[in-house]
Design a protein around this motif. Structure first.
Motif, short mmCIF file in Angstrom:
data_model
loop_
_atom_site.label_atom_id
_atom_site.label_comp_id
_atom_site.label_asym_id
_atom_site.label_seq_id
_atom_site.Cartn_x
_atom_site.Cartn_y
_atom_site.Cartn_z
N ILE A 256 38.24 71.59 15.85
CA ILE A 256 39.38 72.07 15.56
C ILE A 256 39.65 72.55 13.63
CG2 ILE A 256 41.71 72.39 15.67
CD1 ILE A 256 41.48 70.32 17.91
N ALA A 257 39.25 72.00 12.99
CA ALA A 257 39.42 71.77 11.54
C ALA A 257 38.16 73.02 10.94
CB ALA A 257 39.27 70.76 10.47
N ALA A 258 36.91 72.96 11.79
CA ALA A 258 35.71 73.45 11.07
C ALA A 258 36.49 74.80 11.98
CB ALA A 258 34.77 72.89 11.48
N LEU A 259 36.84 74.81 12.94
CA LEU A 259 36.01 76.32 13.42
C LEU A 259 36.91 77.45 13.18
CD1 LEU A 259 34.94 76.10 15.87
CD2 LEU A 259 37.03 75.87 17.76
N PRO A 260 38.29 77.49 12.66
CA PRO A 260 38.92 78.69 12.08
C PRO A 260 37.90 79.85 10.75
CG PRO A 260 40.30 77.42 12.82
CD PRO A 260 39.16 76.64 12.46
N PRO A 261 37.34 78.73 9.95
CA PRO A 261 36.03 79.44 9.32
C PRO A 261 34.89 80.25 9.37
CG PRO A 261 37.14 77.26 8.22
CD PRO A 261 37.55 77.23 9.42
N VAL A 262 34.54 79.18 10.55
CA VAL A 262 33.48 79.38 11.55
C VAL A 262 33.06 80.82 11.53
CG1 VAL A 262 31.80 78.63 12.67
CG2 VAL A 262 32.58 77.01 10.72
N MET A 263 34.07 80.90 12.73
CA MET A 263 35.37 82.24 13.65
C MET A 263 34.79 83.52 13.15
SD MET A 263 37.08 81.06 16.83
CE MET A 263 38.27 81.08 15.89
N MET A 264 35.73 83.18 11.76
CA MET A 264 35.62 83.93 10.95
C MET A 264 34.45 84.59 9.83
SD MET A 264 37.86 85.44 9.38
CE MET A 264 39.34 86.23 8.90
N PHE A 265 33.21 83.33 9.55
CA PHE A 265 32.07 84.32 9.27
C PHE A 265 31.57 84.18 10.29
CE2 PHE A 265 28.14 82.32 9.53
CZ PHE A 265 27.58 82.65 8.42
N PHE A 266 31.21 84.20 11.46
CA PHE A 266 30.58 85.04 12.57
C PHE A 266 30.91 86.60 12.76
CE2 PHE A 266 28.91 81.18 12.72
CZ PHE A 266 27.17 81.03 13.38
N ALA A 267 32.48 86.07 12.80
CA ALA A 267 32.71 87.84 13.18
C ALA A 267 32.22 88.47 11.97
CB ALA A 267 34.64 87.62 13.42
#
Lengths: 283, 308
Positions: A256-267
């Protein structure tokens, strides 16, 4: 192109490449795969000692529900958002101004100021730690969101100013000269000519800063004490203590902690990489 | 151009004559001041304060006592300081594997095949994940009772050592975890650099019979100088700054065997209330890093001064 395009190689070499690619990817991403797989591991599997084998069932939903239900992870996430977004906005605002100031005007000492902004960004955090903590105490913002936000704005402004200055210096200067010849004020030039042109740079900086500030551990550690103000990076250390043997729950929390920046990166991948590799392709 | 004309029509409404006459002086000052003020308050001035604190004894509250160079003298005789410094050297040297590995992964991925863009992003994304998460995962891998490595080696009859609680291995276990995202970062720098390598030069060299290793070293690497420079500087600074992974994986233990200067400073300030001593450690770390910062700045500004 270097190395030689695989299409120009023999069939067997091409086949080897196509096999090697996914295998190397899996090995490289093993740590991430481990988090995802563990986050979905059921309690019964863990009790049976099945930590790394094929799971007998998937328990993603239960685990996530349990993490949200039994820890303050929701609060931690919200705190991360509350700290990250204003910090980005502040740093972008200050650095657009300063970047324009350093790129559009010739005056003595501009390189010194630029050098200070860049150098400040590389210093070890420890040399700032005690005075900054004291400063937030004096300003009455110790152990508040504002303490971290103010620091992040100030610190990240260094890198952002460097970035913006370079971007603005590459813009066609004739635009500014033409506007000046027409008698347009400097502030108007900034708002109506420069700002529309630097949008890509702002996007790149925004995604970069999002991951930097979201993932930052040190400053909330120093400037925040109350559990209910902790961002997710600090929250994870709390979860680590809380779920001392419930690896699946800790993994779910990490995911859960890693998800927001990862999603931001892929977007926003293109912007992100453009920001990060600034200068890497220059001669 | 039309926009500029519209703007110029509105000029009479803004500002006094004095302001307009001198705006080429006023504007840069007004634009730079807010950022510079914040940066000075939170970054530049604290550096000076920290250096000052390294000459005093202070518990964080109460009076500060001037002790001159005593903190530094004590550091010289402090075995933990030397251990942390040595570990920082290990970090620095081993972290330089990141640019090397990053280059080879970039070369491996610099192809035009189906799905390669996604593969490149997936290779990069460890860098986007928080170091805290990276530290947690690697700690699971290393766990001697139920970690992945121990589980994999068990059928072979090999007993996997408890890396993070072993005085000789802990630091290396943490460095390996740190190399993972750092390599991803270097890889992306090199991929970008490879994109702008001049294909004609490569072709010409190939016609002259250069290939493989020699082509890489003599023709390609010189064109990747900018990427290499950034990768090396950022990696060195990352190595000296290492804190998060140490904090989450070992807390500097066992018996300070995995301590680094950044963490030892924090430890002295927060847990032992020795602000002066901690500041002396920070000052030393700062001085070491200054070498690299100065090197970076000199290269950078040399390029900049040529431009506008």
């Amino acid at each position: 192109m270097f190395p030689r395009p695989i299409q120009e190689r023999s069939r067997s070499r091409q086949l080897m490449y196509k096999v090697a690619l996914p295998i190397s990817l899996i090995i490289w991403l093993l740590p991430m795969i481990a988090i995802v797989a563990t986050a979905g591991r059921s309690l019964s599997d863990l009790n049976r000692g099945n930590y790394w084998g094929m799971p007998s069932e998937w328990a993603f939903i239960e685990n996530f529900a349990k993490v949200f239900g039994s820890s303050s992870i929701g609060t931690y996430l919200l705190n991360s958002v509350i700290i990250t977004l204003p910090s980005i906005a502040g740093a972008l605002f200050l650095s657009t101004l300063a970047g324009a100031g350093l790129a559009l005007y010739k005056f003595r000492g501009r390189f010194l100021i630029l050098a200070l902004f860049i150098a400040g960004n590389f210093v070890p955090f420890q040399i700032l730690m005690i005075p900054v903590r004291q400063l937030t105490l004096d300003l009455g913002v110790y152990d508040t969101y504002w303490g971290v936000i103010l620091f992040q704005i100030a610190f990240q402004t260094g890198f952002c100013t460097f970035f913006m200055r370079n971007f603005i210096a590459e813009l066609p200067f004739e635009l500014v000269e033409a506007a000046r010849a027409e008698g347009v004020g400097e502030w108007q030039i900034l708002v109506h000519i420069i700002v529309p042109l630097v949008r890509p740079a702002l996007a790149a900086l925004a995604v970069l800063q999002f991951t930097f500030i979201w993932n930052d551990f040190f400053w909330p550690l120093i400037l925040i004490q109350s559990d209910e103000l902790r961002p997710i990076t600090l929250g994870l250390t709390v979860l680590k203590g809380q779920y001392i043997s419930s690896f699946n729950l800790l993994a779910a929390g990490s995911l859960i902690a890693a998800l927001p920046p990862v999603m931001m990166f892929f977007a926003m991948q293109k912007h992100f990489i453009a920001g990060l590799t600034l200068g890497a392709s220059k001669g | 151009m039309t926009e500029i004309q519209v703007l110029s029509n509105s000029r009479r409404r803004t500002g006094s004559t004095f302001l307009r006459k001198h705006q080429l002086i006023i504007a840069p000052v007004a634009f730079i001041t807010p950022a510079f003020a914040m940066f000075s308050l939170f970054v530049i001035y604290p550096i000076i304060q920290s250096i000052g604190l390294s000459f005093v004894e202070w518990q964080g509250i109460g009076p500060q006592t001037w002790v001159g160079l005593d903190n530094y003298r004590e550091l010289l005789g402090d075995p933990v300081f030397w251990k942390a410094l040595t570990n920082n050297v290990y970090w620095l040297v081993l972290f330089l594997l990141a640019p090397v590995l990053g280059l080879f992964i970039a070369l491996f991925l610099n192809q035009n095949v189906f799905g390669i863009r996604l593969v490149k992003s997936l290779f990069f994304f460890p860098f986007v994940v928080s170091q805290i998460v990276v530290g947690l995962v690697f700690a699971w891998f290393y766990d001697p009772a139920f970690g992945l490595l121990a589980t994999m080696l068990e059928p072979l009859g090999v007993k996997f050592p408890a890396i993070l609680s072993n005085e000789n291995w802990a630091t290396f276990g943490i460095i390996l975890a740190g190399l993972w995202p750092q390599t991803a970062y270097c890889m992306i720098l090199y991929l970008t650099g490879l994109n702008s390598v001049n294909p004609e030069v490569i072709e010409a060299a190939r016609l002259d019979g250069a290939k493989g290793w020699r082509l890489l070293v003599n023709i390609v690497l010189p064109q990747l100088r900018a990427a290499t420079f950034i990768a090396v500087v950022v990696t060195i600074i990352g190595a000296l700054r290492s804190f998060d992974l140490v904090a989450i994986m070992t807390g500097g233990g066992p018996y300070n065997s995995s301590n680094v200067l950044a963490y030892y400073m924090y430890d002295n300030a927060i847990f032992r209330y020795r602000m002066g001593y901690a500041s002396a450690i920070a000052t030393i770390l700062f001085l070491i890093m200054d070498l690299y910062i100065a090197w970076f700045l000199m290269r950078l500004l040399k390029n900049e001064k040529g431009s506008r």
